[in-house]
Scaffold this motif. Structure first.
Motif, PDB file in Angstrom:
ATOM      1  N   TYR A  28       0.837  -1.200   0.000  1.00  0.00           N
ATOM      2  CA  TYR A  28       0.000   0.000   0.000  1.00  0.00           C
ATOM      3  C   TYR A  28       0.875   1.254   0.000  1.00  0.00           C
ATOM      4  O   TYR A  28       0.650   2.200  -0.751  1.00  0.00           O
ATOM      5  N   ALA A  42       1.272   4.043  -3.043  1.00  0.00           N
ATOM      6  CA  ALA A  42       0.985   5.465  -2.825  1.00  0.00           C
ATOM      7  C   ALA A  42       2.195   6.312  -3.167  1.00  0.00           C
ATOM      8  O   ALA A  42       2.072   7.393  -3.770  1.00  0.00           O
ATOM      9  N   ARG A  97       2.511   0.730   6.298  1.00  0.00           N
ATOM     10  CA  ARG A  97       2.233   1.730   5.260  1.00  0.00           C
ATOM     11  C   ARG A  97       3.183   2.916   5.389  1.00  0.00           C
ATOM     12  O   ARG A  97       3.685   3.437   4.390  1.00  0.00           O
ATOM     13  N   TYR A 101      -1.282  11.703   1.187  1.00  0.00           N
ATOM     14  CA  TYR A 101      -1.489  10.261   1.286  1.00  0.00           C
ATOM     15  C   TYR A 101      -2.281   9.980   2.548  1.00  0.00           C
ATOM     16  O   TYR A 101      -1.785  10.157   3.652  1.00  0.00           O
ATOM     17  N   GLN A 115      -3.881   7.211   4.830  1.00  0.00           N
ATOM     18  CA  GLN A 115      -3.667   5.775   4.981  1.00  0.00           C
ATOM     19  C   GLN A 115      -4.954   4.972   5.085  1.00  0.00           C
ATOM     20  O   GLN A 115      -4.906   3.747   5.120  1.00  0.00           O
ATOM     21  N   ILE A 154      -4.263  10.453  -2.600  1.00  0.00           N
ATOM     22  CA  ILE A 154      -4.431   9.011  -2.709  1.00  0.00           C
ATOM     23  C   ILE A 154      -4.827   8.463  -1.341  1.00  0.00           C
ATOM     24  O   ILE A 154      -4.307   8.900  -0.312  1.00  0.00           O
ATOM     25  N   SER A 155      -5.753   7.526  -1.351  1.00  0.00           N
ATOM     26  CA  SER A 155      -6.249   6.924  -0.124  1.00  0.00           C
ATOM     27  C   SER A 155      -5.979   5.426  -0.131  1.00  0.00           C
ATOM     28  O   SER A 155      -5.377   4.886  -1.066  1.00  0.00           O
ATOM     29  N   ASN A 156      -6.390   4.747   0.917  1.00  0.00           N
ATOM     30  CA  ASN A 156      -6.369   3.286   1.014  1.00  0.00           C
ATOM     31  C   ASN A 156      -7.727   2.826   1.509  1.00  0.00           C
ATOM     32  O   ASN A 156      -8.166   3.287   2.564  1.00  0.00           O
ATOM     33  N   THR A 184      -6.819   5.392  -5.072  1.00  0.00           N
ATOM     34  CA  THR A 184      -6.902   4.655  -3.814  1.00  0.00           C
ATOM     35  C   THR A 184      -6.284   3.289  -4.042  1.00  0.00           C
ATOM     36  O   THR A 184      -6.008   2.895  -5.186  1.00  0.00           O
TER      37      THR A 184
END
Length: 356
Positions: A144, A148, A177, A224, A226, A256-258, A276
């Motif tokens: 992840y 990212a 991460r 970013y 997490q 950007i996400s997770n 993501t």
């Protein structure tokens, strides 16, 4: 039962490979159709995020598919509640447990107790710092962070400033991460400055810390997150500052996400966030329950590829982890460095099929 699991030649897990889950912090019982199936406890770690609420919707479906009688609880991100929940579920006669502790160090005494009682546990999303589990069902969280990093590094052409809104560093997920993102940035994009902010998976904390960084560094061009816990606050803050603009605008902040929740996919399509990593809530529920049923039946597994696009790895002696696929998701499905992505409207993404 769906097999989707890599049966292996040799590495037999000892009968005592167990871990924990369960409790009495708000939940219920779901009986399998026809009854008579193994009784399994599932402790939901929390119900205040879209990701975990999605996981919760999948559990009864796959419990029924596996013929299990489920007893569910919710530890609400509180290790003391998780401990109490475990005692309650043990008292209800569960034969196996599914657990997703957010504090992966403090759960060790509970795991020791369950090992002694020979109650097998499958852990979801996190793995324990110490103690045993029959199987960990998780995606590669270091991947992840790397994905990212690659995305932001390429979008910013290797220069500029980004904020990383970290999860809880008491969680292996937050650490994995964070470490992977920092290592990748240092090695491959040294021209990018990273401001790391610990948030304890708290959206209000994330928003406040992002606001502080944007005030101190108005030239920040990447964020970013997490997980999707920070989504609403981040979008609100960028909108207030006039930064929620299309990617072609020089003021655009790449986000950007997770998680891969439906709202993230919608925001990518709308151009409000950019990417993501789709953490598979559906597959977490599916394979956690399949492995729990297998544990009760006395089956064993070994490292190697599975038939569901994942790999079982041995993370330490006696602990196996099924690392499920978690793709990078973008608007255009492009490749960033060496990382391919899928489009946000791809029908394979669980976030596009939650109601199905």
């Amino acid at each position: 039962m769906r097999r989707g699991l890599a049966l292996g030649a040799a590495v037999a897990l000892a009968a005592g490979l167990t871990a924990a889950c369960g409790g009495d912090g708000g939940g219920g019982t779901a009986a399998a159709p026809g009854g008579g199936g193994p009784v399994v406890g599932v402790d939901y770690p929390r119900s205040d995020t879209d990701f975990w609420n999605s996981f919760i919707t999948y559990v009864p479906r796959f419990g029924a598919e596996n013929g299990l009688e489920l007893k569910t609880t919710n530890s609400q991100n509180d290790i003391s509640k998780l401990t109490a929940n475990v005692q309650s579920l043990i008292g209800q006669g569960v034969k196996g447990l599914v657990l997703a502790p957010q504090d992966t160090a403090a759960v060790a005494p509970t795991l020791q107790q369950l090992t002694a009682k020979k109650i097998p546990v499958v852990m979801v999303d996190t793995r324990p710092e110490q103690g045993e589990a029959y199987m960990v069902v998780r995606a590669d969280n270091r991947a992840y962070g790397r994905k990212a990093c690659r995305f932001l590094g390429e979008k910013l052409s290797g220069k500029g400033k980004v904020v990383m809104l970290q999860g809880d560093l008491a969680s292996i997920n937050g650490r994995d991460r964070t470490e992977a993102f920092n290592e990748c940035m240092k090695a491959d994009y040294p021209g990018i400055t990273v401001f790391g902010e610990a948030t304890n998976w708290d959206g209000a904390v994330a928003s406040q810390k992002l606001q502080t960084q944007l005030t101190a560094h108005p030239d920040i061009r990447g964020v970013y997150m997490q997980s999707s816990f920070a989504l609403a606050g981040t979008l609100q803050l960028l909108r207030q500052r006039g930064l929620l603009v299309p990617p072609a605008d020089p003021k655009h902040v790449f986000v950007i996400s997770n998680d891969g929740i439906p709202q993230e996919l919608k925001e990518i399509a709308a151009g409000n966030i950019d990417a993501t990593v789709s953490q598979p809530a559906d597959q977490y529920a599916r394979y956690a329950l399949e492995y729990t049923k297998a544990a009760i039946a006395g089956k064993t597994y070994a490292p190697g590829p599975t038939d569901h696009d994942s790999t079982i790895v041995q993370v330490r002696p006696g602990l196996l982890e099924d690392q499920l696929s978690a793709p990078l998701v973008t608007a255009d499905g492009a490749t960033f460095g060496d990382v391919p992505s899928v489009k946000a409207d791809d029908s394979s993404l669980w976030g596009n099929n939650l109601g199905g």
